[in-house]
Design an enzyme around this catalytic site. Structure first.
Site, PDB file in Angstrom:
ATOM      1  N   GLY A   1       0.784  -1.225   0.000  1.00 43.03           N
ATOM      2  CA  GLY A   1       0.000   0.000   0.000  1.00 43.03           C
ATOM      3  C   GLY A   1       0.812   1.270   0.000  1.00 43.03           C
ATOM      4  O   GLY A   1       0.264   2.363   0.202  1.00 43.03           O
TER       5      GLY A   1
ATOM      6  N   GLU B   1       4.828  -6.102   0.671  1.00 43.03           N
ATOM      7  CA  GLU B   1       4.285  -6.381  -0.658  1.00 43.03           C
ATOM      8  C   GLU B   1       4.033  -5.096  -1.457  1.00 43.03           C
ATOM      9  O   GLU B   1       2.896  -4.716  -1.710  1.00 43.03           O
ATOM     10  CB  GLU B   1       2.978  -7.180  -0.527  1.00 43.03           C
ATOM     11  CG  GLU B   1       3.165  -8.537   0.116  1.00 43.03           C
ATOM     12  CD  GLU B   1       1.853  -9.174   0.546  1.00 43.03           C
ATOM     13  OE1 GLU B   1       0.796  -8.519   0.388  1.00 43.03           O
ATOM     14  OE2 GLU B   1       1.882 -10.303   1.041  1.00 43.03           O
TER      15      GLU B   1
ATOM     16  N   ARG C   1       2.129  -0.944  -6.434  1.00 37.94           N
ATOM     17  CA  ARG C   1       1.977   0.394  -7.010  1.00 37.94           C
ATOM     18  C   ARG C   1       3.277   1.201  -6.929  1.00 37.94           C
ATOM     19  O   ARG C   1       3.641   1.901  -7.874  1.00 37.94           O
ATOM     20  CB  ARG C   1       0.867   1.132  -6.252  1.00 37.94           C
ATOM     21  CG  ARG C   1       0.568   2.526  -6.756  1.00 37.94           C
ATOM     22  CD  ARG C   1      -0.117   3.385  -5.678  1.00 37.94           C
ATOM     23  NE  ARG C   1      -1.169   2.693  -4.998  1.00 37.94           N
ATOM     24  CZ  ARG C   1      -2.473   2.846  -5.236  1.00 37.94           C
ATOM     25  NH1 ARG C   1      -2.851   3.679  -6.184  1.00 37.94           N
ATOM     26  NH2 ARG C   1      -3.364   2.197  -4.537  1.00 37.94           N
TER      27      ARG C   1
ATOM     28  N   TYR D   1     -12.514   5.725  -7.937  1.00 40.42           N
ATOM     29  CA  TYR D   1     -11.972   6.175  -6.651  1.00 40.42           C
ATOM     30  C   TYR D   1     -11.906   7.694  -6.521  1.00 40.42           C
ATOM     31  O   TYR D   1     -11.374   8.189  -5.531  1.00 40.42           O
ATOM     32  CB  TYR D   1     -10.563   5.617  -6.453  1.00 40.42           C
ATOM     33  CG  TYR D   1     -10.471   4.121  -6.455  1.00 40.42           C
ATOM     34  CD1 TYR D   1     -11.262   3.346  -5.614  1.00 40.42           C
ATOM     35  CD2 TYR D   1      -9.579   3.464  -7.299  1.00 40.42           C
ATOM     36  CE1 TYR D   1     -11.169   1.972  -5.611  1.00 40.42           C
ATOM     37  CE2 TYR D   1      -9.478   2.084  -7.303  1.00 40.42           C
ATOM     38  CZ  TYR D   1     -10.281   1.340  -6.456  1.00 40.42           C
ATOM     39  OH  TYR D   1     -10.184  -0.032  -6.461  1.00 40.42           O
TER      40      TYR D   1
ATOM     41  N   CYS E   1     -19.303   6.690 -23.811  1.00 39.08           N
ATOM     42  CA  CYS E   1     -20.642   7.255 -23.650  1.00 39.08           C
ATOM     43  C   CYS E   1     -21.009   7.254 -22.171  1.00 39.08           C
ATOM     44  O   CYS E   1     -21.849   6.469 -21.706  1.00 39.08           O
ATOM     45  CB  CYS E   1     -21.641   6.440 -24.481  1.00 39.08           C
ATOM     46  SG  CYS E   1     -23.261   7.208 -24.608  1.00 39.08           S
ATOM     47  N   GLU E   2     -20.355   8.131 -21.425  1.00 32.73           N
ATOM     48  CA  GLU E   2     -20.490   8.167 -19.965  1.00 32.73           C
ATOM     49  C   GLU E   2     -20.030   9.534 -19.483  1.00 32.73           C
ATOM     50  O   GLU E   2     -18.905   9.955 -19.757  1.00 32.73           O
ATOM     51  CB  GLU E   2     -19.627   7.072 -19.335  1.00 32.73           C
ATOM     52  CG  GLU E   2     -19.800   6.898 -17.857  1.00 32.73           C
ATOM     53  CD  GLU E   2     -21.027   6.092 -17.499  1.00 32.73           C
ATOM     54  OE1 GLU E   2     -21.672   6.418 -16.482  1.00 32.73           O
ATOM     55  OE2 GLU E   2     -21.352   5.143 -18.246  1.00 32.73           O
TER      56      GLU E   2
ATOM     57  N   TYR F   1      -2.669  -0.690 -11.689  1.00 34.69           N
ATOM     58  CA  TYR F   1      -4.099  -0.964 -11.755  1.00 34.69           C
ATOM     59  C   TYR F   1      -4.784  -0.494 -13.037  1.00 34.69           C
ATOM     60  O   TYR F   1      -5.884  -0.952 -13.328  1.00 34.69           O
ATOM     61  CB  TYR F   1      -4.831  -0.407 -10.510  1.00 34.69           C
ATOM     62  CG  TYR F   1      -4.258  -0.945  -9.232  1.00 34.69           C
ATOM     63  CD1 TYR F   1      -4.525  -2.248  -8.840  1.00 34.69           C
ATOM     64  CD2 TYR F   1      -3.416  -0.175  -8.453  1.00 34.69           C
ATOM     65  CE1 TYR F   1      -3.958  -2.773  -7.685  1.00 34.69           C
ATOM     66  CE2 TYR F   1      -2.856  -0.685  -7.293  1.00 34.69           C
ATOM     67  CZ  TYR F   1      -3.123  -1.985  -6.910  1.00 34.69           C
ATOM     68  OH  TYR F   1      -2.565  -2.495  -5.785  1.00 34.69           O
TER      69      TYR F   1
END
Length: 469
Positions: A277, A319, A322, A367, A394-395, A424
């Site tokens: 993280g 771990e 990112r 997010y 289309c959003e 990600y």
């Protein structure tokens, strides 16, 4: 989470011009160096060059959109964690981004590899990663997946539920094998961008609660299973963590359970994993720590708690995912349309539409994540305009970069690059609106090569069985 209004700053009280942390640049041609890979530069012509390969050459050779991964930068960040956390096991978190080439780089730089699906495991094995250096996560591993992991010789499986303990015990009995395991625990601590919350975090799908006693019960059940070799406890407190404060609370609670197991069950667990993280810089508001500083601070926390509990320091692991691949990659887009829109109170916003969007970077929509961007194909002498980089889907929420200063003359045909997209973005990419997922192009020493090819229409239609079926 409070969702941002799609109009963002324009609807804020007082008509604020952009978010408070965003500063108007003196020169829109400049790169904010710490947002980019180490080998990203701009020349006098304003063209972005990464590891000696220009954005214009990448676009001409590989098309857009494209993820551009700086191989030397990735390897350098992997080594920084390996060396900064010397004496620890460093597991690269494959969920951030994984392909055969990346798995091989991880292996070559001396890191272990964390996977969380059967597919990720197969990629790791295909790349020749030593199974003993693979950890296997997941909250709902199937019997076939567990069997495959045991048969492959995976070094550790992180157990996440009582059902999974039973499943794995049955698999090891069937195969006549002994499997190393860790138990994932929830410490009641959540770390997210400097906010540490010691309540309500038990309400999640991962792990065994320390507070409720489930974690201690899980330890007893694992110890009672002949085919399971308990190696230790695993804790993960969140993502985008910029310092070690959140780890301090979590380590105290996890080590207290570690000590209780030793005292009550007369079992000394040899290992402990403090998760990942670790944050990266997406914008100028982010200030991540270095691996060396994180290692020093986290080791001091563990040493202090172990002394207080009168237990030996277990072998530690982390771990990062990112923090290794995130800054190593940018996404290259071509501008299709530019539109200036009048907003409330006389404000105006420039919408810069590119040929990608939420299908290649869902994080902004999912997010409310912030990103940066730069004009990548030329120099501009125009002044800055506060723009929003949006996709072609289309959003209405198809936003790549919510707020960024781009040159006022940005136009169709220009290339725009967004840094920090290694983690990600490709892993979570989709075929929304039947979009084709972009390639991953590795660059090094002035050369580029595709390590994940662009999807084709044939790929897209291959799973559509058609009317005859």
């Amino acid at each position: 989470m409070v969702r941002a209004h799609e109009a963002g700053w324009a609807h804020a009280e007082g008509g604020v011009r952009g978010p408070s942390w965003l500063r108007e640049p003196t020169d829109t041609n400049d790169l904010v160096a710490h947002l980019w890979s180490d080998n990203a530069v701009k020349g006098a012509d304003g063209v972005l060059t990464i590891a000696g390969v220009s954005a214009t050459e990448i676009a001409a050779t590989h098309g857009t959109p494209a993820y551009v991964l700086d191989e030397d930068d990735f390897r350098g960040r992997a080594r920084a964690f390996r060396d900064g956390f010397a004496g620890w096991d460093v597991y690269y978190a494959g969920k951030a981004f994984l392909c055969t080439a990346v798995a091989s780089w991880v292996k070559e730089e001396g890191l272990c590899l964390d996977v969380c699906s059967d597919g990720e495991l197969r990629v790791a094995l295909r790349a020749g990663v030593d199974p003993a250096r693979i950890g296997y996560h997941g909250n709902n591993k199937t019997v076939p997946a567990l069997r495959r992991a045991v048969e492959a010789g995976v070094g550790r499986i992180i157990l996440d539920s009582f059902h999974e303990i039973e499943r794995l015990a049955a698999v090891t009995a069937e195969l006549g094998a002994t499997q190393g395991v860790m138990i994932r625990v929830t410490a009641g601590v959540e770390a997210h961008t400097h906010e540490y919350i010691a309540t309500a975090h038990e309400d999640q799908k991962f792990g065994f609660s320390i507070t409720s006693g489930d974690a201690f019960d899980a330890v007893r059940r694992v110890l009672a299973a002949p085919g399971l070799a308990l190696r230790g406890l695993h804790s993960h407190i969140g993502s985008q963590i910029f310092d070690s404060a959140g780890f301090e609370v979590a380590a105290r609670r996890v080590l207290a359970l570690h000590a209780r197991v030793a005292a009550d069950l007369d079992v000394t667990m040899p290992e402990m994993d403090l998760g990942g993280g670790f944050g990266i810089a997406y914008t100028t508001q982010d200030d991540p720590s270095t691996p060396a500083i994180l290692a020093r601070e986290m080791r001091a926390i563990v040493d202090h708690e172990c002394r207080a509990l009168a237990v030996e320091v277990p072998h530690l692991s982390i771990e990062p995912g990112r923090a290794i691949v995130g800054p190593s990659t940018c996404t290259l887009y071509e501008v299709g349309t530019v539109k200036e829109v009048a907003l409330d109170g006389g404000a105006r916003r420039t919408y810069v539409s590119v040929d990608g969007g939420m299908s290649d970077n869902i994080r902004t929509a999912l997010y409310d994540a912030d990103y940066s961007a730069t004009l990548a194909s030329r120099r501009s002498d125009a002044g800055p305009t506060l723009a929003r980089v949006v996709g072609h889907h289309c959003e209405a929420g198809d936003i790549v970069v919510k707020d960024e200063f781009l040159p006022d003359d940005v136009a169709p045909g220009d290339l725009v690059a967004v840094p920090g997209t290694g983690a990600y973005c490709r892993s979570m990419a989709s075929n929304y609106n039947h979009a084709l997922r972009p390639p991953v192009v590795a660059v090094r020493d002035g050369r580029s090569r595709v390590i994940v090819r662009r999807e084709t229409l044939d790929d897209l239609l291959a799973t559509d069985v058609g009317l005859d079926a």
